[in-house]
Design a protein around this motif. Structure first.
Motif, PDB file in Angstrom:
ATOM      1  N   HIS A 423      78.053  -8.586 -46.360  1.00  0.00           N
ATOM      2  CA  HIS A 423      78.452  -9.545 -47.371  1.00  0.00           C
ATOM      3  C   HIS A 423      79.894  -9.281 -47.788  1.00  0.00           C
ATOM      4  CE1 HIS A 423      74.447 -11.148 -47.647  1.00  0.00           C
ATOM      5  NE2 HIS A 423      73.951  -9.937 -47.831  1.00  0.00           N
ATOM      6  N   ARG A 424      80.435 -10.189 -48.544  1.00  0.00           N
ATOM      7  CA  ARG A 424      81.819 -10.097 -48.977  1.00  0.00           C
ATOM      8  C   ARG A 424      82.108  -8.780 -49.707  1.00  0.00           C
ATOM      9  NH1 ARG A 424      87.296 -11.247 -49.146  1.00  0.00           N
ATOM     10  NH2 ARG A 424      88.020 -11.129 -51.279  1.00  0.00           N
ATOM     11  N   VAL A 425      81.214  -8.345 -50.576  1.00  0.00           N
ATOM     12  CA  VAL A 425      81.454  -7.114 -51.341  1.00  0.00           C
ATOM     13  C   VAL A 425      81.530  -5.915 -50.403  1.00  0.00           C
ATOM     14  CG1 VAL A 425      80.509  -5.562 -53.079  1.00  0.00           C
ATOM     15  CG2 VAL A 425      80.404  -8.038 -53.435  1.00  0.00           C
ATOM     16  N   LYS A 426      80.607  -5.843 -49.439  1.00  0.00           N
ATOM     17  CA  LYS A 426      80.629  -4.738 -48.482  1.00  0.00           C
ATOM     18  C   LYS A 426      81.896  -4.787 -47.632  1.00  0.00           C
ATOM     19  CE  LYS A 426      76.852  -3.582 -46.222  1.00  0.00           C
ATOM     20  NZ  LYS A 426      75.764  -3.567 -45.197  1.00  0.00           N
ATOM     21  N   LEU A 430      84.850  -1.986 -47.149  1.00  0.00           N
ATOM     22  CA  LEU A 430      85.271  -1.437 -45.861  1.00  0.00           C
ATOM     23  C   LEU A 430      86.781  -1.528 -45.695  1.00  0.00           C
ATOM     24  CD1 LEU A 430      82.513  -2.969 -43.545  1.00  0.00           C
ATOM     25  CD2 LEU A 430      82.703  -0.570 -44.254  1.00  0.00           C
ATOM     26  N   ILE A 431      87.356  -2.635 -46.183  1.00  0.00           N
ATOM     27  CA  ILE A 431      88.807  -2.804 -46.074  1.00  0.00           C
ATOM     28  C   ILE A 431      89.531  -1.861 -47.029  1.00  0.00           C
ATOM     29  CG2 ILE A 431      90.709  -4.427 -46.422  1.00  0.00           C
ATOM     30  CD1 ILE A 431      88.751  -6.667 -45.559  1.00  0.00           C
ATOM     31  N   SER A 432      89.091  -1.804 -48.282  1.00  0.00           N
ATOM     32  CA  SER A 432      89.782  -0.987 -49.285  1.00  0.00           C
ATOM     33  C   SER A 432      89.688   0.504 -48.975  1.00  0.00           C
ATOM     34  CB  SER A 432      89.217  -1.283 -50.676  1.00  0.00           C
ATOM     35  OG  SER A 432      87.862  -0.881 -50.778  1.00  0.00           O
ATOM     36  N   ARG A 433      88.621   0.910 -48.293  1.00  0.00           N
ATOM     37  CA  ARG A 433      88.434   2.319 -47.936  1.00  0.00           C
ATOM     38  C   ARG A 433      89.121   2.687 -46.624  1.00  0.00           C
ATOM     39  NH1 ARG A 433      82.197   2.189 -47.879  1.00  0.00           N
ATOM     40  NH2 ARG A 433      82.402   4.273 -46.953  1.00  0.00           N
ATOM     41  N   VAL A 446      95.832  -3.672 -41.810  1.00  0.00           N
ATOM     42  CA  VAL A 446      95.834  -4.286 -40.487  1.00  0.00           C
ATOM     43  C   VAL A 446      94.472  -4.052 -39.828  1.00  0.00           C
ATOM     44  CG1 VAL A 446      96.912  -4.317 -38.200  1.00  0.00           C
ATOM     45  CG2 VAL A 446      98.311  -3.913 -40.242  1.00  0.00           C
ATOM     46  N   LEU A 447      93.898  -5.115 -39.274  1.00  0.00           N
ATOM     47  CA  LEU A 447      92.579  -5.040 -38.652  1.00  0.00           C
ATOM     48  C   LEU A 447      92.538  -3.984 -37.551  1.00  0.00           C
ATOM     49  CD1 LEU A 447      89.709  -6.246 -38.119  1.00  0.00           C
ATOM     50  CD2 LEU A 447      90.830  -7.816 -36.508  1.00  0.00           C
ATOM     51  N   LYS A 448      91.580  -3.057 -37.662  1.00  0.00           N
ATOM     52  CA  LYS A 448      91.318  -2.071 -36.624  1.00  0.00           C
ATOM     53  C   LYS A 448      89.890  -1.596 -36.803  1.00  0.00           C
ATOM     54  CE  LYS A 448      92.321   1.201 -33.511  1.00  0.00           C
ATOM     55  NZ  LYS A 448      92.872   1.006 -32.167  1.00  0.00           N
ATOM     56  N   LEU A 449      89.074  -1.779 -35.773  1.00  0.00           N
ATOM     57  CA  LEU A 449      87.685  -1.339 -35.849  1.00  0.00           C
ATOM     58  C   LEU A 449      87.597   0.178 -35.785  1.00  0.00           C
ATOM     59  CD1 LEU A 449      85.992  -3.947 -33.497  1.00  0.00           C
ATOM     60  CD2 LEU A 449      85.444  -3.607 -35.915  1.00  0.00           C
ATOM     61  N   PRO A 450      86.712   0.765 -36.578  1.00  0.00           N
ATOM     62  CA  PRO A 450      86.463   2.204 -36.443  1.00  0.00           C
ATOM     63  C   PRO A 450      85.632   2.456 -35.199  1.00  0.00           C
ATOM     64  CG  PRO A 450      84.923   1.264 -37.990  1.00  0.00           C
ATOM     65  CD  PRO A 450      85.848   0.146 -37.590  1.00  0.00           C
ATOM     66  N   PRO A 451      85.519   3.701 -34.755  1.00  0.00           N
ATOM     67  CA  PRO A 451      84.629   3.985 -33.616  1.00  0.00           C
ATOM     68  C   PRO A 451      83.188   3.596 -33.964  1.00  0.00           C
ATOM     69  CG  PRO A 451      86.064   5.854 -34.062  1.00  0.00           C
ATOM     70  CD  PRO A 451      86.224   4.899 -35.216  1.00  0.00           C
ATOM     71  N   PRO A 452      82.421   3.095 -32.993  1.00  0.00           N
ATOM     72  CA  PRO A 452      81.018   2.754 -33.270  1.00  0.00           C
ATOM     73  C   PRO A 452      80.189   3.985 -33.560  1.00  0.00           C
ATOM     74  CG  PRO A 452      81.490   2.606 -30.907  1.00  0.00           C
ATOM     75  CD  PRO A 452      82.798   2.847 -31.596  1.00  0.00           C
ATOM     76  N   ASP A 453      79.058   3.756 -34.201  1.00  0.00           N
ATOM     77  CA  ASP A 453      78.091   4.824 -34.523  1.00  0.00           C
ATOM     78  C   ASP A 453      78.676   5.894 -35.442  1.00  0.00           C
ATOM     79  OD1 ASP A 453      76.275   3.532 -32.822  1.00  0.00           O
ATOM     80  OD2 ASP A 453      77.055   4.613 -31.088  1.00  0.00           O
TER      81      ASP A 453
END
Length: 459
Positions: A423-426, A430-433, A446-453
């Motif tokens: 959801h938007r709050v989650k 994730l962005i602020s952290r 800047v968009l960057k996915l963390p490693p999975p798992d």
């Protein structure tokens, strides 16, 4: 090299001058040869996919077997030309455009290209193959009438009710210069609010009018609106362009049928003061039906084909006494090679990118995106920026906030495979952290996915 900046206006239905007409969301107007279905510019893989996937961090996700299958992504756009050519090449062969749109709709490859971006990122391969996995995709043509956007949103809400455990993402790489007040209110945002309340994650492009927008308080000298340099705005055109000039002011309500009684007019002149065009619809708050020359909405617009040179915009009030000191207005001059001198598009994002509950996405590579700051000068829109540049072997390059938002939608779909419903709050957490954005550029993560798992504590 053909470079398409995803910000020019589809000008297919709106006549030059002063008649009431349906507003149209902005995406871009491609070159003429790109309008026809089956265009050569779709169905071909990007040449820089490897770089894109590395920079966003999606490779580790798709190699681990995450493909966004927990998500349904709806692409609400101005058109999907060339879709048949793309199916079975860069897109699944089963795709089709939903049939809820009515009236005149545009034909553009804009929506098709964004769909290719989402699928290419989530599938993890350049070309479609049998058994390939990815998110469910639904395509909606929301151009033309405002009601087409309403129908698409209602359909998505119905889908979400029938699939409550599904992560539903709505990608809207469009903005409107009218239909709202640049503060999250108005009838466009009322529709988006319905979708968000139903549990749909709304992702919106920030817009690419940063260099061609002026926004500020409404002040008058008699009946003439005042700007930083007197009673007019200076506009520079560097190449022959079809330019859309628009004027809006903050008297929109949640109902599309609300009638403003505050009345401003828009005038465009050349360097010598000779009038090129004028839009002077009458806004008197009365129900005039389809009577020509009247409008219920707080906006004016006109089109003009201009040669390189200097031009001016003036705003005249029919009833200046109706305005109060808290009223604001905005002027845009939108077209290739067009800018407003002393513009301040870094002070406004347009509808519905201004919605506080939407995720608004800007583009990393460009310097003409819209943004909005709070009273302390901190950027509050967009909340995230992404790479946006995608290149093709035929010489075409796409970049801008439209493609950036598509990359964000695909990345969040991948993330939902591990985190479930986001959801938007989650997402904001994730962005602020720093989990979804590894560094800050232009004051925005800047968009960057963390490693999975690695996200067990973020569930």
């Amino acid at each position: 090299m053909i470079i398409l900046y995803i910000f020019i206006i589809p000008a297919l239905f709106m006549s030059y001058g002063c008649q009431e007409s349906e507003e149209e969301p902005i995406s871009f107007e491609p070159l003429p040869q790109m309008l026809a279905p089956g265009s050569e510019y779709v169905g071909e893989p990007a040449s820089n996919w490897s770089q894109i996937r590395t920079q966003i961090g999606s490779i580790a996700w798709t190699e681990r077997g995450y493909h966004g299958e927990n998500a349904m992504i709806a692409i609400l756009d101005n058109g999907f030309s060339g879709l048949d050519r793309a199916k079975g090449r860069t897109l699944p062969p089963s795709l089709s455009v939903e049939t809820n749109a009515t009236g005149m709709v545009t034909e553009t490859i804009h929506g098709t290209k964004l769909t290719e971006i989402i699928w290419g990122l989530t599938a993890g391969t350049d070309l479609w193959s049998q058994g390939q996995k990815g998110p469910e995709l639904r395509l909606y043509n929301t151009s033309g009438a405002y009601l087409n956007l309403e129908k698409a949103i209602n359909d998505l809400i119905s889908y979400k009710r029938q699939n409550p455990s599904k992560m539903v993402i709505s990608l809207y790489s469009q903005i409107w210069e009218s239909g709202g007040n640049a503060d999250g209110s108005g009838y466009i945002n009322a529709l988006v609010d319905k979708a968000i309340r139903a549990g749909i994650l709304w992702i919106n492009a920030a817009g690419n009018l940063g260099k061609s927008t002026w926004f500020g308080p409404i002040e008058f000298d008699g009946k003439r609106a005042k700007f930083p340099d007197g009673d007019k705005l200076k506009v520079i055109v560097t190449e022959s362009s079809r330019v859309k000039f628009s004027l809006g002011w903050n008297d929109f309500r949640e109902s599309y049928y609300y009638r403003t009684s505050k009345d401003l007019n828009l005038v465009v002149t050349d360097l010598n003061g000779s009038e090129i065009g004028r839009s002077q619809l009458i806004q008197d708050g009365q129900d005039r039906g389809d009577q020509p020359g009247y409008s219920r909405h707080a906006r004016e617009y006109l089109y003009a084909t201009l040669q390189p040179g200097t031009y001016y915009v003036k705003v005249l009030a029919r009833n200046p006494e109706a305005f109060v000191n808290t009223d604001k207005m905005w002027v845009t001059a939108n077209g290739p090679g067009v800018s407003i001198v002393k513009g301040n598009g870094d002070n406004i994002v347009f509808m519905p990118a201004d919605n506080p509950e939407a995720l608004t996405v800007g583009a990393l590579e460009i310097n003409y995106g819209n943004s909005k700051k709070d009273y302390n000068g901190k950027i509050i829109k967009p909340e995230l920026i992404s790479l946006s540049r995608i290149e093709y072997n035929n010489g075409m390059v796409l970049e801008g906030t439209s493609t950036a938002a598509a990359f964000a939608a695909g990345a969040i779909a991948l993330l939902s495979d591990e985190l479930g419903m986001i959801h938007r709050v989650k997402l904001k957490s994730l962005i602020s952290r720093g989990i979804l954005g590894e560094r800050i550029e232009k004051g925005v993560p800047v968009l960057k996915l963390p490693p999975p798992d690695t996200l067990s504590d973020s569930r």
